[in-house]
Design an enzyme around this catalytic site. Structure first.
Site, PDB file in Angstrom:
ATOM      1  N   ASP A  45     -30.564 -46.772   2.486  1.00 50.80           N
ATOM      2  CA  ASP A  45     -31.027 -47.622   1.386  1.00 50.80           C
ATOM      3  C   ASP A  45     -29.816 -48.239   0.702  1.00 50.80           C
ATOM      4  O   ASP A  45     -28.999 -47.532   0.108  1.00 50.80           O
ATOM      5  CB  ASP A  45     -31.837 -46.785   0.390  1.00 50.80           C
ATOM      6  CG  ASP A  45     -32.545 -47.622  -0.664  1.00 50.80           C
ATOM      7  OD1 ASP A  45     -32.171 -48.797  -0.838  1.00 50.80           O
ATOM      8  OD2 ASP A  45     -33.456 -47.094  -1.319  1.00 50.80           O
ATOM      9  N   HIS A  61     -34.818 -48.824   2.157  1.00 55.80           N
ATOM     10  CA  HIS A  61     -35.464 -48.750   0.844  1.00 55.80           C
ATOM     11  C   HIS A  61     -36.917 -48.298   0.954  1.00 55.80           C
ATOM     12  O   HIS A  61     -37.467 -47.748   0.014  1.00 55.80           O
ATOM     13  CB  HIS A  61     -35.377 -50.120   0.175  1.00 55.80           C
ATOM     14  CG  HIS A  61     -35.624 -50.106  -1.305  1.00 55.80           C
ATOM     15  ND1 HIS A  61     -34.996 -49.221  -2.153  1.00 55.80           N
ATOM     16  CD2 HIS A  61     -36.417 -50.879  -2.090  1.00 55.80           C
ATOM     17  CE1 HIS A  61     -35.400 -49.441  -3.389  1.00 55.80           C
ATOM     18  NE2 HIS A  61     -36.258 -50.431  -3.386  1.00 55.80           N
ATOM     19  N   SER A  85     -38.813 -47.337  -6.172  1.00 58.58           N
ATOM     20  CA  SER A  85     -37.884 -48.367  -6.609  1.00 58.58           C
ATOM     21  C   SER A  85     -37.968 -48.482  -8.141  1.00 58.58           C
ATOM     22  O   SER A  85     -37.744 -47.503  -8.839  1.00 58.58           O
ATOM     23  CB  SER A  85     -38.182 -49.693  -5.915  1.00 58.58           C
ATOM     24  OG  SER A  85     -37.131 -50.618  -6.086  1.00 58.58           O
TER      25      SER A  85
END
Length: 356
Positions: free
Chosen positions: A290, A322, A211
């Site tokens: 995601d 994610h 991320s």
């Protein structure tokens, strides 16, 4: 009046009882969640005074003579905790590095068991960069579990760079809207502080992030060749395109502005601008479902790497979002990441993990 009931660990799902006991789940960087019981006294505890660590449910009450603060007691919890005796194999230490601007940057350093690596050469070092960016390394997680690497002989450094929580609002504000500046140099300062140790091999170093951590991994790839291998999971590659596809584009306008009025900051801080300078082998990982960082970011990163001749591989999870949360998929994730590090950092033959 705010009263601190414990000095260490992260606590979840607190449940107060009528007798003043607060039951909760406690985790640390060394141990997964355990059921603990905390007393909530009404007298005898200064608001700024930390109490002792609570007793896990399977340990007996140590008695008054072992309590540093008489105003805080802790009781054994009769409820069972699955996996209560599990402890990570690595040795957990606190590390503090000094950033370019003189700021102190806290981090965790997890060292492998002595039998897991060559003590004469020192352990290879893995940098793990947390997401967020407003977050921190503060407890056990089954994702990005550093003890998995420690069990295989790796030292692991987990920095809390600029934008991290737990160190005050000024620390969160460092690097606001300039992710490739202070957050990046903070992370690199922690790497060098860990690499300077005699028990760490400064020549065998890898970087991994997911991320926002993947963003920093991508930024690092284009601005230094310090690392022998990089793993970029669910990462941001092109901030302008990311704004148009993420599930909450307006959130990022607080830092980078309205891209329809002025997209210059999105472009300035996009790792993609440095694609021509990347030489480090990169493993790119993304989940097809995601929506926070859509898979288009991962595909664009991998395509750019391939078109620029950078050794790279792409690991896709069609059923994940994610994060990779399915147990069988998690095993594939760890097997692939470890195989990538083994090959590019430790010089072992490439081993393609079997698909699920």
């Amino acid at each position: 009046t705010v009263r601190r009931l414990a000095a260490d660990g992260a606590y979840h799902a607190p449940r107060p009882a009528a007798d003043g006991t607060v039951y909760a789940l406690r985790a640390t960087m060394r141990e997964p969640h355990r059921v603990v019981a905390l007393d909530a006294p009404t007298t005898g505890l200064s608001p700024a005074s930390p109490g002792p660590n609570p007793a896990p449910s399977h340990r007996p009450n140590p008695g008054p003579s072992h309590r540093p603060n008489p105003g805080l007691s802790h009781r054994p919890n009769p409820l069972p905790t699955p996996g209560d005796d599990l402890t990570g194999p690595g040795e957990v230490e606190r590390l503090v590095a000094t950033a370019d601007d003189g700021a102190e940057i806290p981090a965790w350093l997890i060292l492998p068991p002595a039998a897991a690596h060559d003590a004469k050469r020192g352990a290879p070092l893995a940098l793990l960069i947390h997401g967020g960016p407003v977050s921190s390394w503060n407890e056990w997680s089954w994702r990005w579990q550093p003890h998995v690497l420690a069990a295989r002989g790796w030292a692991v450094v987990l920095p809390d760079p600029a934008r991290s929580t737990g160190y005050g609002l000024d620390f969160v504000a460092r690097g606001w809207g300039r992710w490739g500046a202070e957050p990046c140099t903070d992370v690199l300062a922690c790497v060098e502080a860990a690499a300077a140790r005699d028990d760490v091999d400064a020549d065998r170093v890898a970087a991994l992030g997911g991320s926002f951590g993947g963003y920093l991994a991508n930024w690092i790839a284009g601005h230094t060749d310090r690392f022998a291998a990089i793993v970029s999971h669910a990462s941001l590659w092109d901030l302008e395109a990311f704004h148009a596809t993420t599930d909450h584009g307006p959130l990022w306008e607080r830092e980078f502005g309205d891209p329809y009025a002025d997209a210059s900051r999105y472009r300035e801080w996009s790792p993609r601008r440095a694609i021509g300078d990347i030489t480090t082998p990169m493993l790119v990982i993304h989940g097809t479902k995601d929506y926070r960082v859509p898979e288009s970011q991962g595909l664009a990163l991998w395509t750019d790497l391939q078109r620029h001749g950078v050794e790279s591989a792409y690991l896709a999870f069609p059923d994940e979002h994610h994060w990779v949360v399915t147990p069988a998929h998690s095993r594939v994730w760890y097997d692939t990441v470890i195989a990538w590090l083994d090959h590019h950092v430790l010089g072992r033959p490439w081993r393609r993990p079997p698909p699920v």
